[in-house]
Structures are given as structure tokens and as C-alpha cells.
Design a protein around this motif. Structure first.
Motif, PDB file in Angstrom:
ATOM      1  N   UNK A   1       0.827  -1.215   0.000  1.00 46.24           N
ATOM      2  CA  UNK A   1       0.000   0.000   0.000  1.00 46.24           C
ATOM      3  C   UNK A   1       0.856   1.257   0.000  1.00 46.24           C
ATOM      4  N   UNK A   2       1.932   1.224   0.764  1.00 49.89           N
ATOM      5  CA  UNK A   2       2.849   2.372   0.790  1.00 49.89           C
ATOM      6  C   UNK A   2       3.441   2.610  -0.598  1.00 49.89           C
ATOM      7  N   UNK A   3       3.890   1.532  -1.226  1.00 51.09           N
ATOM      8  CA  UNK A   3       4.490   1.665  -2.558  1.00 51.09           C
ATOM      9  C   UNK A   3       3.465   2.047  -3.612  1.00 51.09           C
ATOM     10  N   UNK A   4       2.247   1.512  -3.498  1.00 51.96           N
ATOM     11  CA  UNK A   4       1.191   1.873  -4.444  1.00 51.96           C
ATOM     12  C   UNK A   4       0.919   3.370  -4.386  1.00 51.96           C
ATOM     13  N   UNK A   5       0.907   3.909  -3.179  1.00 53.01           N
ATOM     14  CA  UNK A   5       0.691   5.351  -3.031  1.00 53.01           C
ATOM     15  C   UNK A   5       1.844   6.124  -3.667  1.00 53.01           C
ATOM     16  N   UNK A   6       3.058   5.717  -3.359  1.00 58.91           N
ATOM     17  CA  UNK A   6       4.223   6.438  -3.873  1.00 58.91           C
ATOM     18  C   UNK A   6       4.270   6.412  -5.405  1.00 58.91           C
TER      19      UNK A   6
ATOM     20  N   UNK B   1      -2.223  -4.683  -5.969  1.00 61.52           N
ATOM     21  CA  UNK B   1      -2.891  -5.887  -6.482  1.00 61.52           C
ATOM     22  C   UNK B   1      -1.863  -6.931  -6.898  1.00 61.52           C
ATOM     23  N   UNK B   2      -0.864  -6.510  -7.651  1.00 58.23           N
ATOM     24  CA  UNK B   2       0.160  -7.446  -8.114  1.00 58.23           C
ATOM     25  C   UNK B   2       0.986  -7.998  -6.961  1.00 58.23           C
ATOM     26  N   UNK B   3       1.274  -7.173  -5.996  1.00 60.61           N
ATOM     27  CA  UNK B   3       2.078  -7.598  -4.863  1.00 60.61           C
ATOM     28  C   UNK B   3       1.372  -8.684  -4.059  1.00 60.61           C
ATOM     29  N   UNK B   4       0.095  -8.486  -3.745  1.00 58.70           N
ATOM     30  CA  UNK B   4      -0.609  -9.505  -2.968  1.00 58.70           C
ATOM     31  C   UNK B   4      -0.865 -10.756  -3.809  1.00 58.70           C
TER      32      UNK B   4
END
Length: 185
Positions: free
Chosen positions: A160-165, A173-176
Motif C-alpha cells: 500500500x505504501x508503494x502503491x501510493x508512492x 494488487x500485483x504484490x498480494x
């Protein structure tokens, strides 16, 4: 919806967008079109509001657990991971637990303790679900359920942190999704 409920909902939105230290009672009052003093009728302090926010998230997680309890354990794990993707789809918000963790050292002790209790609830649910998935030979056995639970939470929160950045919920989505592939035996 009464003022207290509206304040909690507004506080949740501000928390996930700005962090606990990034908003004030005045911000909530402005959003609701009320005087700040009206909030103090329901919450004597920001700490009390923070405790109410954590309690609300605990209740929501408990209710969510009931909605998935009859699913196959692996499906439950997938649904858990999807929670984080859905959070990121909403204006690239951050999971409340992750937000509180970012502000952890500045939180009052009472909130730190309550947050720790909530984390234990989530971790224990994950450990139980991972153990059940192992009985079906659906999940890897190279790590303990506790280690896998920690890995899932850390990956989901970090995504979530990276998605925001990177300004894209697809990253979460891809990470999970990739995490779930790694978990499968």
C-alpha cells in the motif's frame, strides 16, 4: 448518521489519507460543517478519537471474519489479501493499521496498546487460517504459521505504501497476488 458516527467516518478517511498526526479536530469539524467544540462532546481528546477509530476497525475486521468463515482456508487468505488492494483503490489510501504503525512512536500509550491488541487479533486469525490451509496441503510449510502471518501483513502493508508512492493501485494488487503464489505449496 449521528455526529459521533460521522466524526469517526471522517476521521477514518483523514487517517488513511494523511496519517493520525496529519489531521486535527478542526479538520473533522470543517468536513462536517460543525464547530470543533461539538466534537469534544463525543471525544474529550484526539487520543479518545484514536481509540474509537481502532475499536471501529476491530469491529469491522470481526464482522469481515464472519463473512468468510465458511470459505475454504485458502479462499479466506485470498480474501484477506484483497482487502489491501481494495483499500488502495480508494484514492490510494493506506490500511489504518499501517498508518498507525507509521505514527506509532508519537501515539499515546493507550493507543499503542490497543493497536497491538488489534494486530494480535489479525495475526492470530491469519495463523489459524494458515494452519487450516496446511491441513489441505494448500500452503507452504517452510515457515511457521506465525512467520507466514507476519510476512503476509508486512507485504500487504508495504504494498500500500508503494502503491501510493507510485500512484497506482495495480502495484498493491500485483504484490498480494504474487504473495499468494509464493504461499501456495
Amino acid at each position: 448518521m449521528d455526529t459521533k458516527s460521522q466524526a469517526i467516518e471522517t476521521g477514518k478517511a483523514l487517517l488513511q489519507l494523511k496519517g493520525f498526526n496529519g489531521f486535527s479536530f478542526q479538520d473533522i469539524a470543517d468536513e462536517l460543517g460543525i464547530r470543533k467544540a461539538s466534537l469534544h462532546y463525543h471525544f474529550s481528546s484526539k487520543e479518545e478519537l484514536g481509540l474509537a477509530l481502532i475499536a471501529d476497525y476491530e469491529d469491522a475486521f470481526s464482522q469481515w471474519c464472519k463473512t468468510v468463515e465458511d470459505l475454504d482456508p485458502m479462499d479466506q487468505l485470498e480474501k484477506f489479501c484483497l482487502i489491501f488492494y481494495r483499500i488502495s483503490q480508494d484514492n490510494l489510501k493506506i490500511c489504518p493499521t499501517g498508518v498507525f504503525c507509521s505514527d506509532y512512536n508519537t501515539l499515546p500509550i493507550s493507543m499503542q496498546k490497543r493497536l497491538g491488541q488489534f494486530h494480535k487479533i489479525q495475526s492470530k486469525w491469519l495463523e489459524k487460517t494458515i494452519t487450516a490451509a496446511r491441513k489441505n496441503n494448500d500452503v507452504i510449510k517452510t515457515l511457521s504459521p506465525k512467520e507466514l502471518a507476519t510476512m503476509i501483513i508486512a507485504n500487504a502493508q508495504g504494498s500500500l505504501q508503494l502503491a501510493r508512492m507510485h500512484e497506482t493501485s495495480a502495484l498493491a494488487k500485483n504484490s498480494v497476488a504474487n504473495l499468494l503464489k509464493l504461499l501456495k505449496s
